[in-house]
Motif scaffolding. Structure first.
Motif, PDB file in Angstrom:
ATOM      1  N   GLY A  37       0.790  -1.224   0.000  1.00 12.55           N
ATOM      2  CA  GLY A  37       0.000   0.000   0.000  1.00 12.55           C
ATOM      3  C   GLY A  37       0.822   1.274   0.000  1.00 12.55           C
ATOM      4  N   PHE A  38       2.133   1.147   0.140  1.00  7.03           N
ATOM      5  CA  PHE A  38       2.992   2.326   0.188  1.00  7.03           C
ATOM      6  C   PHE A  38       3.807   2.421  -1.093  1.00  7.03           C
ATOM      7  CE2 PHE A  38       1.915   1.635   4.529  1.00  7.03           C
ATOM      8  CZ  PHE A  38       1.997   2.864   5.165  1.00  7.03           C
TER       9      PHE A  38
ATOM     10  N   ALA B 190       1.985  -6.635   6.389  1.00  9.45           N
ATOM     11  CA  ALA B 190       1.001  -5.721   6.966  1.00  9.45           C
ATOM     12  C   ALA B 190      -0.027  -5.388   5.892  1.00  9.45           C
ATOM     13  CB  ALA B 190       1.684  -4.451   7.473  1.00  9.45           C
ATOM     14  N   VAL B 191      -1.043  -6.220   5.796  1.00 10.11           N
ATOM     15  CA  VAL B 191      -2.079  -6.029   4.779  1.00 10.11           C
ATOM     16  C   VAL B 191      -3.455  -5.776   5.397  1.00 10.11           C
ATOM     17  CG1 VAL B 191      -0.840  -7.487   3.126  1.00 10.11           C
ATOM     18  CG2 VAL B 191      -2.588  -8.509   4.614  1.00 10.11           C
TER      19      VAL B 191
ATOM     20  N   MET C 218      -5.856  -2.519  -0.900  1.00  9.13           N
ATOM     21  CA  MET C 218      -5.513  -3.550  -1.873  1.00  9.13           C
ATOM     22  C   MET C 218      -6.445  -4.750  -1.766  1.00  9.13           C
ATOM     23  SD  MET C 218      -2.060  -5.371  -0.304  1.00  9.13           S
ATOM     24  CE  MET C 218      -2.177  -6.839  -1.351  1.00  9.13           C
ATOM     25  N   ILE C 219      -7.073  -4.902  -0.612  1.00 10.27           N
ATOM     26  CA  ILE C 219      -8.041  -5.982  -0.409  1.00 10.27           C
ATOM     27  C   ILE C 219      -9.446  -5.510  -0.757  1.00 10.27           C
ATOM     28  CG2 ILE C 219      -9.121  -7.458   1.335  1.00 10.27           C
ATOM     29  CD1 ILE C 219      -6.349  -7.497   2.733  1.00 10.27           C
TER      30      ILE C 219
ATOM     31  N   ASN D 210     -12.431 -10.979   6.043  1.00  6.49           N
ATOM     32  CA  ASN D 210     -12.237 -12.258   5.357  1.00  6.49           C
ATOM     33  C   ASN D 210     -11.135 -12.152   4.304  1.00  6.49           C
ATOM     34  OD1 ASN D 210     -13.106 -15.054   4.823  1.00  6.49           O
ATOM     35  ND2 ASN D 210     -13.667 -14.235   2.813  1.00  6.49           N
ATOM     36  N   GLY D 211     -11.125 -11.060   3.548  1.00  9.57           N
ATOM     37  CA  GLY D 211     -10.076 -10.858   2.566  1.00  9.57           C
ATOM     38  C   GLY D 211      -8.708 -10.758   3.216  1.00  9.57           C
ATOM     39  N   THR D 212      -8.643 -10.086   4.364  1.00  8.49           N
ATOM     40  CA  THR D 212      -7.383  -9.997   5.097  1.00  8.49           C
ATOM     41  C   THR D 212      -6.885 -11.378   5.493  1.00  8.49           C
ATOM     42  OG1 THR D 212      -7.905  -7.792   5.968  1.00  8.49           O
ATOM     43  CG2 THR D 212      -6.295  -9.098   7.193  1.00  8.49           C
ATOM     44  N   THR D 213      -7.793 -12.225   5.949  1.00  2.62           N
ATOM     45  CA  THR D 213      -7.413 -13.579   6.352  1.00  2.62           C
ATOM     46  C   THR D 213      -6.847 -14.364   5.175  1.00  2.62           C
ATOM     47  OG1 THR D 213      -9.075 -13.582   8.116  1.00  2.62           O
ATOM     48  CG2 THR D 213      -8.276 -15.725   7.360  1.00  2.62           C
TER      49      THR D 213
END
Length: 276
Positions: A189-190, A217-218, A223-224, A237-240
């Motif tokens: 993200g950076f 670190a998402v 981005m998700i 859920n997307g993070t998982t």
């Protein structure tokens, strides 16, 4: 892979989880959530009880278009939080998310165990020297520009090759000054487009060549939720899913808002690898 945190060795042969506690009013997901002592302590207890190894405190939001925060204000947010948490949870390992050397020095003096720098020392020329002097582990992230301008710098030839070169140079500079324990963070993200974030994720295993613990670190990032056409609030859920993929590609530390789910990712991924 181990790091020394206040005399305690943290072994990354099993991946670890870092819980986020932002004391900022404008962080992209939890801004303004932890502004009273009761809420800070409740969050710290939640992070620790759910199985996180570290609490990461931030006093300066690095989200796109975040407002500038001067050093005095940043210190007024993070120092009382470090003091408060350690008064109630003296064994807690606290990381402070800052790119300022004076903030880094003062939080360590107050008991912080790690420094998490989004700029890898490039926004404060005294940062690496300071971390070497206070002798705490150092998390260095990949970013171009600063928190306000970072998304203007997404022009790469070969993004992974350039990131590996960046980490090679920054880790060498840190080692030369005497920083012993380093963790690298690709900086999802950076200074990266949506497509570049997923290219880095796809090739995350290549960063193992650096032979340092790798932080992913998402948590709930755009981005998700942009891919899912949803929001940060709906991105657990997307993070998982992305955390699980990052673990499979060598991540040793997950920095998250949702500790319980991340700890479950680690347990299940370990079970899979144990049977391969």
């Amino acid at each position: 892979m181990t790091i020394n945190c206040k005399g305690r060795l943290v072994d990354f042969s099993t991946p670890k989880v870092m819980g986020i506690l932002n004391t900022t009013p404008d962080s992209f997901y939890d801004g303004g959530s932890y502004v009273t002592e009761a809420k800070i302590l409740r969050r710290a207890e939640e992070i620790l009880s759910q199985g996180a190894t570290f609490i990461d405190i931030g006093g300066y939001s690095s989200r796109p278009r975040a407002a500038f925060v001067d050093e005095t204000e940043e210190l007024s947010r993070v120092l009382p939080t470090v003091d408060l948490i350690l008064a109630h949870f003296p064994e807690a390992l606290i990381s402070v998310d800052t790119f300022r050397s004076n903030v880094a020095r003062q939080v360590v003096e107050h008991g912080a165990a790690l420094i998490n720098d989004i700029s890898a020392g490039l926004l404060d020329e005294r940062m690496l020297e300071t971390v070497a002097q206070v002798q705490v582990p150092y998390i260095m992230m990949h970013m171009r520009g600063n928190p306000q301008t970072r998304q203007q710098f997404t022009d790469y030839g070969d993004i992974v090759k350039e990131m590996l070169s960046y980490f090679s140079e920054r880790t060498a500079a840190a080692r030369n000054l005497g920083i012993n324990d380093i963790i690298i963070d690709p900086g999802f993200g950076f200074s990266k487009t949506l497509e570049q974030n997923y290219e880095v994720l796809q090739k995350l295993d290549l960063f193992q060549i650096i032979e340092l613990p790798l932080l992913a670190a998402v948590s709930r990032k755009s981005m998700i939720y942009k891919v899912l056409e949803s929001s940060a609030a709906e991105a657990l859920n997307g993070t998982t899913v992305v955390n699980t993929l990052a673990l499979s590609k060598g991540a040793k530390l997950l920095r998250v808002h949702d500790v319980k789910e991340a700890v479950e990712c680690v347990k299940l991924t370990n079970a899979i690898w144990a049977n391969m």
